[in-house]
Design an enzyme around this catalytic site. Structure first.
Site, PDB file in Angstrom:
ATOM      1  N   GLN A 240       0.784  -1.181  -0.087  1.00  0.00           N
ATOM      2  CA  GLN A 240      -0.081   0.050   0.059  1.00  0.00           C
ATOM      3  C   GLN A 240       0.875   1.246   0.077  1.00  0.00           C
ATOM      4  O   GLN A 240       0.577   2.145  -0.375  1.00  0.00           O
ATOM      5  CB  GLN A 240      -0.913  -0.066   1.402  1.00  0.00           C
ATOM      6  CG  GLN A 240      -2.211  -0.940   1.064  1.00  0.00           C
ATOM      7  CD  GLN A 240      -3.151  -1.057   2.182  1.00  0.00           C
ATOM      8  OE1 GLN A 240      -3.249  -2.031   2.801  1.00  0.00           O
ATOM      9  NE2 GLN A 240      -3.656   0.235   2.791  1.00  0.00           N
ATOM     10  N   ARG A 387      -9.628  -0.441   7.575  1.00  0.00           N
ATOM     11  CA  ARG A 387     -10.730   0.263   6.771  1.00  0.00           C
ATOM     12  C   ARG A 387     -10.966   1.679   7.805  1.00  0.00           C
ATOM     13  O   ARG A 387     -12.156   1.992   7.846  1.00  0.00           O
ATOM     14  CB  ARG A 387     -11.769  -0.013   6.308  1.00  0.00           C
ATOM     15  CG  ARG A 387     -12.723   0.405   5.195  1.00  0.00           C
ATOM     16  CD  ARG A 387     -13.580  -0.161   4.329  1.00  0.00           C
ATOM     17  NE  ARG A 387     -13.579   0.533   3.288  1.00  0.00           N
ATOM     18  CZ  ARG A 387     -14.077   0.048   2.119  1.00  0.00           C
ATOM     19  NH1 ARG A 387     -14.047  -1.029   1.732  1.00  0.00           N
ATOM     20  NH2 ARG A 387     -14.303   1.027   1.097  1.00  0.00           N
ATOM     21  N   CYS A 388     -10.033   2.048   8.500  1.00  0.00           N
ATOM     22  CA  CYS A 388     -10.283   3.453   9.265  1.00  0.00           C
ATOM     23  C   CYS A 388      -9.003   3.869   9.549  1.00  0.00           C
ATOM     24  O   CYS A 388      -8.034   3.067   9.562  1.00  0.00           O
ATOM     25  CB  CYS A 388     -10.726   3.022  10.683  1.00  0.00           C
ATOM     26  SG  CYS A 388      -9.809   2.373  12.078  1.00  0.00           S
ATOM     27  N   GLU A 763     -12.892   5.094   4.167  1.00  0.00           N
ATOM     28  CA  GLU A 763     -13.316   4.516   5.446  1.00  0.00           C
ATOM     29  C   GLU A 763     -14.326   4.605   6.260  1.00  0.00           C
ATOM     30  O   GLU A 763     -14.800   4.035   7.026  1.00  0.00           O
ATOM     31  CB  GLU A 763     -12.081   4.874   6.344  1.00  0.00           C
ATOM     32  CG  GLU A 763     -10.745   4.971   5.660  1.00  0.00           C
ATOM     33  CD  GLU A 763      -9.558   5.430   6.614  1.00  0.00           C
ATOM     34  OE1 GLU A 763      -9.843   6.535   7.444  1.00  0.00           O
ATOM     35  OE2 GLU A 763      -8.694   4.917   6.820  1.00  0.00           O
TER      36      GLU A 763
END
Ligand code: PCD
Ligand code: CU1
Length: 809
Positions: A240, A387-388, A763
């Site tokens: 990423q 996802r945050c 997110e």
């Protein structure tokens, strides 16, 4: 048709052709993805390439007495077996983590979690490598293990990290116990305690955001290829943050950074899992350097779930103090954070608990205090966002459950309590008690729109009727209404606040216009499915008036892309998106000078019109961006350098604060514990919207992951430290069958400091979704005096709630 209408129509047609910002442009990357033509790490096949596989520990905590690799090495097809003894002389048996700790690449004297890497077998194919792992003989002496983080710091607890046993100061200050990692405190303790001592009403609850895992469809993998003659290393991987990986590889291997080429090809989902560095990357690199041929490492599903970064595992003692009328006066939170065997949390360097201090949420809470203790246990390491951005899901879960508990205690409606305490539109930019400056928001408007659309009042009336019917024994179904009003914090981040291993968290864009007016642009970020190839092109299209279809976006190759910190924490739009707009504006400024020269007027006499510069007052005199591009290479003004390109490294002045109002209506069968989501409504405000269709897709995906986390997904350990959730048989991954229908909506409150006013969105649905589901479940049982029900809310656990409350006949 009059002149003005004709002009307007012409302008509208040219705007539409651009497919710029606000357009539901179809995802260009999907042309290859939907045909199975993506190119992932495992698609890479290089001549002479070997395959590596790990020998892993069956124990959660054990001393390694001996490792014998002779039987494995004797298997035909096995080329080498690496152990810590091979890595140690190279200084590579430990690697640095993003959190300032070190992590074993291959276990040396001890193993600290089940499935920890002990040896790396390299063979001519993956199957032989895998067979050979079973021929490595490791003698273990099992040790007592720690699974419960609350037992980690007991006086007689076994010491886990003997390698740092005597280091009583860690990367984030003093350690209270050999199994303690850090204590992080923020806010005004005295003032907060004083408010609690005198408050009318207080609530206190242990809220557990349980351990889970991002589990992207594609697991983590890498291919390393070392060219001995050139002394150059090429590393392909599911990264990423490719540039950060290049820097880390350079720092730990000693290879100069310009001789390392890191390439992240197509990625099959990241969700935070692919931010950090893993033992497999290091072992494939070492293998290739030692053997002089490419070495591939590909995780299987069990390895992914049980060894690469977990998420959450936050045990949050959460308190609120309020007046009888429901004005929240103070918040106090203590977090016990279970970090597993090594502190490998993916957070900016100065933030040991991420942005947990966003936990005052969307409310104007005058004082607050937060303390976090991180501890070691015999579990896999990690602590990624999933996802945050950096513990924001945890923070939002704490505050959004807490306000519900407070509403229940006060006998007040949970929506009304929220509205009463919202930060008001005129208070922005808002300074929070725990140190953030919220850039913009209009919570009241969003909440009203959501409540009107969902028909909140009617739903509460229906619920009241259902509760009465349940009490009379006429139905066995409970109805829950879940609310969550979240504030996110994304776009890390200002350099003064945020760095990764000392590198400031800026991001970048480089845009190059070719003579014929087509474009290539490269960013420091890396899409894992988000659709960057589609959306960055839309930003450029609007800014410089070249159709998005003529703009190619490239990411993930550190040789060609400008340095960037990568994609996670919804930072691509707030940071690299801003860099893209700024770089485009530099191009536009140069284009204006060229146009002025071509039209023989002063620059100030030109005005921009969608895709061209016009002479003010002489609309028929203009030069299109395409014509200007040609001129930039063919006949630039005297004294101007030819060409048309620009680069921008953008350092954001602040984070962005997206927000949203979510509602969930759930029906639960008390006798089976089966919960059905009847409706889920998500209103998101991410400022200026680049691609509404992509946003909708992001919201659907994030909500589905929120549904998974809240309703079943968990990485659980038994008392011996055996990991219980390491396959998709045990780890809940919702399919289209289980997933509810999503209703989406939006308001638009632009970010005042972002060049195009955009905030992140990827997110948000997860951050807001998890507490919304949990609140719906809790709301269903609240009138029966259930108290707080911990996640995950699978049928088995909800059945047990019914059992405990004596609801079963
Ligand atoms: N306003 C706005 C915003 C946004 N957008 C869009 O949307 C998307 C997203 O974005 P953002 O929010 O900025 O984000 P990014 O950075 O790009 O990304 C990241 C995220 O993303 C999400 N999503 C997704 N998707 C997919 N498909 N895949 C994946 O993997 C994923 N992941 C996830 C996660 S997890 Mo972390 O890592 O945990 O921190 S973080 C995250 C992109 O495309 C963009 O462009 C738009 O349009 N508009
Ligand atoms: Cu997080």
């Amino acid at each position: 048709m009059n002149d003005q209408t004709r002009i307007d129509q012409d302008r509208a047609e040219r705007t539409e052709k651009l497919q710029g910002m606000g357009c539901k442009r179809k995802r260009v990357e999907d042309i290859r993805f939907t045909q199975g033509k993506g190119s992932y790490v495992d698609d890479l096949k290089l001549p002479g390439m070997l395959f590596g596989d790990f020998v892993r520990s069956p124990h959660a905590h054990a001393r390694i007495k001996s490792i014998d690799t002779s039987r494995a090495k004797a298997l035909p097809g096995v080329i080498a077996v690496l152990t810590a003894a091979d890595l140690k002389p190279l200084g590579l048996h430990y690697m640095p983590t993003l959190a300032g700790d070190v992590q074993a690449v291959l276990a040396e004297e001890k193993v600290l979690f089940q499935n920890q890497e002990v040896a790396f077998v390299i063979a001519v194919d993956r199957y032989i490598a895998s067979d050979a792992t079973e021929l490595v003989d490791v003698e273990y002496e099992a040790l007592p293990c720690i699974v419960d983080p609350f037992k980690s710091m007991l006086p007689d607890a076994p010491i886990l990290r003997e390698d740092i046993q005597d280091k009583m100061t860690g990367a984030h200050g003093p350690r209270k116990h050999p199994n303690h990692i850090f204590e992080w405190m923020i806010g005004d303790k005295e003032a907060t305690d004083a408010v609690f001592a005198n408050a009318d009403v207080t609530i206190k609850e242990m809220l557990v955001d349980h351990r889970t895992h991002p589990s992207p469809l594609e697991t983590c993998q890498s291919v390393a290829s070392f060219d001995k003659v050139k002394g150059e290393l090429t590393l392909w991987g599911t990264f990423q943050a490719p540039h950060v990986i290049r820097t880390v590889v350079s720092l730990i291997s000693g290879l100069p950074e310009h001789k390392i080429h890191v390439i992240a090809p197509d990625i099959g989902g990241g969700f935070g899992n692919k931010v950090g560095a893993y033992a497999g990357y290091v072992c494939s690199v070492v293998g290739s350097i030692v053997l002089g041929v490419p070495v591939k490492w590909v995780e299987d599903r069990m390895e992914n779930l049980s060894t690469t970064s977990f998420a959450r595992d936050y045990h949050m003692t959460t308190e609120l103090a309020a007046t009888k009328e429901g004005k929240i006066l103070a918040m106090r939170v203590h977090v016990l954070a279970d970090h597993g065997a090594f502190d490998a949390c993916a957070d900016p360097s100065k933030w040991p608990a991420g942005f947990m201090n966003i936990c005052t949420g969307s409310y104007d809470i005058p004082v607050a205090h937060l303390a976090v203790d991180g501890v070691y246990t015999n579990k896999a390491s990690g602590g990624v966002a999933y996802r945050c951005s950096f513990r924001v899901t945890e923070a939002v879960f704490a505050i959004e459950r807490a306000v519900e508990l407070l509403a229940h205690k006060l006998g007040m409606d949970a929506a009304e309590l929220r509205i009463k305490n919202f930060i008001k539109a005129e208070q922005f930019p808002y300074q929070s008690a725990l140190g953030w400056e919220y850039d913009s928001g209009d919570y009241h408007t969003a909440m009203k729109k959501a409540m009107d659309t969902i028909g909140y009042k009617e739903l509460r009336e229906e619920q009241a009727r259902k509760r009465e019917a349940f009490t009379r024994g006429e139905t066995r179904e409970l109805m829950g209404i879940g609310i969550s009003f979240f504030t996110e914090i994304v776009g890390a981040g200002p350099a003064k606040n945020c760095d990764i291993l000392g590198i400031a968290m800026f991001d970048s864009a480089e845009i190059r216009i070719h003579p014929t007016g087509s474009v290539i642009a490269r960013m420091g970020t890396k899409s894992q499915g988000q659709g960057h190839e589609t959306t960055y092109a839309q930003i450029i299209a609007t800014e410089i008036g070249i159709p998005a279809d003529d703009i190619m976006i490239e990411e993930g190759n550190t040789d060609t892309a400008p340095y960037g910190l990568g994609t996670y924490g919804s930072r691509s739009t707030p940071v690299a998106g801003a860099a893209t707009a700024v770089a485009a504006r530099k191009i536009k400024a140069k284009a204006q000078m060229i146009a002025a020269h071509m039209l023989e007027v002063h620059e100030g006499d030109l005005e921009w019109d969608v895709d061209r510069f016009r002479v003010k007052g002489l609309p028929e005199k203009f030069k299109t961006m395409k014509e200007i591009a040609w001129a930039a290479y063919n006949s630039p003004p005297p004294n101007m350098e030819p060409g048309l390109e620009a680069v921008n490294y953008y350092e954001p002045p602040n984070m962005t604060y997206p927000f949203g109002a979510y509602f969930c209506v759930m029906d639960i069968d008390v006798d089976t514990g089966v919960a059905k989501t009847r409706r889920f409504y998500a209103l998101d405000d991410c400022g200026t919207r680049i691609n509404p269709m992509i946003i909708e897709g992001q919201v659907h995906g994030g909500l589905t992951e929120a549904f998974a986390c809240a309703m079943g997904q968990e990485i659980r350990y038994d008392e011996q430290g055996n990991v219980m959730g390491a396959s998709f048989m045990d780890f809940f991954l919702p399919t289209a069958v289980e997933t509810p229908h999503w209703e989406t909506d939006h308001t638009v409150t632009p970010s005042p400091h972002h060049p195009i006013g955009a905030k992140g969105v990827g997110e948000s649905p997860h951050v807001g979704g998890v507490p919304c589901f949990s609140n719906a479940v809790n709301d269903a049982y609240a009138f029966l005096g259930a108290g707080h029900i911990q996640m995950p809310h699978d049928a088995w656990r909800l059945w047990k709630v019914g059992e405990k409350l004596n609801l079963h006949q």
